[in-house]
Design an enzyme around this catalytic site. Structure first.
Site, PDB file in Angstrom:
ATOM      1  N   GLU A  91      11.089  -7.263 106.393  1.00 23.83           N
ATOM      2  CA  GLU A  91      10.681  -8.264 105.386  1.00 23.83           C
ATOM      3  C   GLU A  91      10.935  -9.679 105.917  1.00 23.83           C
ATOM      4  O   GLU A  91      11.606 -10.499 105.273  1.00 23.83           O
ATOM      5  CB  GLU A  91      11.376  -8.015 104.044  1.00 23.83           C
ATOM      6  CG  GLU A  91      10.990  -6.670 103.456  1.00 23.83           C
ATOM      7  CD  GLU A  91      11.397  -6.443 102.000  1.00 23.83           C
ATOM      8  OE1 GLU A  91      12.090  -7.291 101.425  1.00 23.83           O
ATOM      9  OE2 GLU A  91      10.990  -5.398 101.448  1.00 23.83           O
ATOM     10  N   GLU A 132       9.162   1.425 102.969  1.00 25.93           N
ATOM     11  CA  GLU A 132       9.985   1.321 101.753  1.00 25.93           C
ATOM     12  C   GLU A 132       9.070   1.543 100.560  1.00 25.93           C
ATOM     13  O   GLU A 132       8.116   0.782 100.364  1.00 25.93           O
ATOM     14  CB  GLU A 132      10.674  -0.041 101.642  1.00 25.93           C
ATOM     15  CG  GLU A 132      11.832  -0.195 102.613  1.00 25.93           C
ATOM     16  CD  GLU A 132      12.635  -1.477 102.394  1.00 25.93           C
ATOM     17  OE1 GLU A 132      12.735  -1.959 101.247  1.00 25.93           O
ATOM     18  OE2 GLU A 132      13.155  -1.996 103.403  1.00 25.93           O
TER      19      GLU A 132
END
Ligand code: AHR
Length: 528
Positions: free
Chosen positions: A200, A332
């Site tokens: 991220e 994820e």
């Protein structure tokens, strides 16, 4: 017969009929499956998991230390290992998540009593003893029979630090770092299945712009090398770049555009995608226990967005990579609800109900339908965090409904996708409309046809009639997973409320029929 007896007889008959009505009035859904029309391989890696250094995911969930009274092998819980072995977990992503971009691997090697105590500032500022480091993770991976997916620190680390970590893990030649690994008890180099280049990076991984990340990605890809001679060629380590976490395509464009022009000097094999089911958006507010039917339908509606999300990113990837060389790695995904009351909110503790088992099956089916591009995925997370497989409390352990979905799907690992055509019908509650059923099929290497069917309807069963072409179906067996209510859970005291049970399936003249219970996940294996 006197009149009183007649009336009693009549009312009893009416009662019996009434109890059968839901089944009699169940909608019938027709499926058409032609097993000669096989598609892409459902890569076993879509059943991957994620174990971050977060809350009690690693510490207590996996690691209790060799001196614990909880039965363990070299500090790793035996009960957890036994449960995970049943799932054939193909890969485990570690050490994060947001934690990965703060992790400095050298703090987690060598004698444990000499390791520094640090602060886990990604998750609750708790003290991290660093007792569960690289060699403990690899030991865990070997005990459960899985493959490591290691995310390196791009946010606060350097290419040199990451390159040295890879050398420590994978060098076979007697370099100083390989000797250090040997001195720590592991002379043989480890095999690393996948390498995550940051996490991220648009947010907790360093708030980078797409272009800035792309330049970092190239450098890490160039210099962070796997030195294990056994991983040259077919068994090579896959490099996974950070991808999007929002449905826009700017990030994917930037990475894929760069990849399209990559030279001999660098390459990536995958682009990651993160998408959580957060029914009312962040901060997560939906309850994970004692929730309403409204919450159930909203959660499933929200999870089905995964399909659109994938399709949008795939359109961009197909433009730059029509041969689908770069994997879309959903590393994820899962449900993210409000923290359980009384828990540390930074530990992301939530309950897990039949709703989550259904949510898992819907996502796994979406991944399977995109098997040509989606060849990896990691549910968040493995133990005690978010949509977990296992919950522990000291010596106690309970397997969640999501665990059982993953267990029922084991036969789908590396099976060949077979398209299923059907009109799913509708299940509407509180103005939210969902497909009544979902279905997915695959062919195993030994010629069986697997059929998964999810009944999303919280109240009504569904009759399924399936036409089976392309095979001589002779018999079928299967299991179904449901609970008495949409919020049914397994607890330490009642661990078997939501567990798979055998289901009656009829196969005759090339047709299969079965009744799916309300709110259920069913997997059937059909033999010829
Ligand atoms: O899984 C919890 C967190 O969610 C991860 O650390 C991060 O990557 C994501 O935002």
């Amino acid at each position: 017969m006197d009149i009183v007896y007649r009336l009693r007889f009549l009312s009893r008959t009416l009662l019996l009929l009434a109890s059968a009505v839901p089944f009699l009035s169940a909608q019938t859904i027709h499926l058409s499956i032609d097993s000669s029309k096989a598609g892409a391989t459902i890569d076993r890696n879509i059943f991957g998991q994620f174990a971050e250094n977060l809350g009690h995911g690693l510490y207590e969930g996996i690691w209790v230390g060799p001196d614990s009274s909880i039965p363990n092998t070299r500090g790793i819980r035996k009960d957890v290992v036994a449960a995970l072995r049943e799932l054939h977990v193909p890969n485990v992503r570690w050490p994060g998540g947001c934690f990965a971009d703060q992790y400095h691997w050298r703090k987690g090697i060598g004698p444990r009593d000499k390791r520094p105590a640090t602060v886990n500032s990604a998750w609750g500022d708790v003290i991290d003893t660093n007792a569960f480091g690289t060699d403990e993770f690899m030991d865990f991976i070997q005990q459960i029979g899985s493959t490591p997916y290691v995310s390196v620190n791009v946010g606060s680390g350097t290419p040199q630090e990451a390159a040295e970590w890879l050398e420590y893990m994978t060098a076979a030649a007697p370099t100083t770092l390989a000797k250090e690994r040997a001195a720590n008890g592991h002379p043989e180099p480890y095999k690393i299945g996948m390498l995550g280049i940051g996490n991220e990076s648009w947010d907790c991984g360093g708030a980078m712009t797409p272009d800035y990340y792309v330049s970092q990605m190239k450098v890490y890809s160039r210099f962070v090398l796997n030195m294990n001679p056994a991983q040259r060629g077919k068994d090579q380590m896959l490099k996974i770049a950070v991808g999007p976490g929002t449905p826009d395509t700017e990030w994917t464009e930037a990475v894929m555009k760069a990849w399209n022009k990559h030279s001999w000097a660098w390459n990536i094999n995958g682009l990651s995608l993160h998408w959580y089911t957060v029914p009312n958006g962040f901060p997560p507010s939906t309850k994970s226990e004692n929730f309403s039917l409204d919450d159930y339908v909203k959660s499933l509606k929200s999870t089905l967005f995964m399909e659109d999300f994938l399709r949008k990113q795939e359109e961009v990837m197909d433009r730059y990579d029509p041969d689908k060389k770069v994997t879309l790695s959903v590393d994820e995904w899962g449900a993210w609800y409000a923290p359980l009351s009384g828990s540390n909110p930074a530990f992301l503790v939530q309950q897990n109900s039949i709703r989550d088992a259904i949510l898992a099956s819907l996502n796994l089916n979406i991944f399977a339908r995109h098997a040509g591009r989606v060849r990896m995925a990691n549910i968040a997370q493995m133990i005690n965090v978010l949509q977990a497989m296992i919950l522990t409390d000291k010596e106690k352990l309970v397997l969640t409904p999501t665990y059982y979905t993953f267990k029922m799907y084991v036969p789908f690992q590396d099976a060949t996708f077979v398209p299923v055509s059907f009109d799913a019908g509708n299940y509407t509650h509180g103005g939210v409309s969902l497909p009544r059923v979902d279905a997915m099929a695959a062919k195993t290497q030994d010629g069986k046809l697997l059929l998964e069917m999810t009944n999303l309807d919280a109240e009504k069963p569904v009759n399924i009639d399936a036409d089976l072409a392309g095979m001589q179906a002779r018999s079928a067996t299967g299991e179904t997973l449901t609970g008495t209510a949409v919020d049914s859970i397994n607890t330490f005291d009642a661990p078997n409320r939501v567990t798979p049970k055998p289901i009656v399936v009829r196969v005759e003249g090339g047709k299969l029929s079965v009744t799916l219970e309300p709110r259920s996940v069913t997997v059937i294996s059909i033999e010829q």
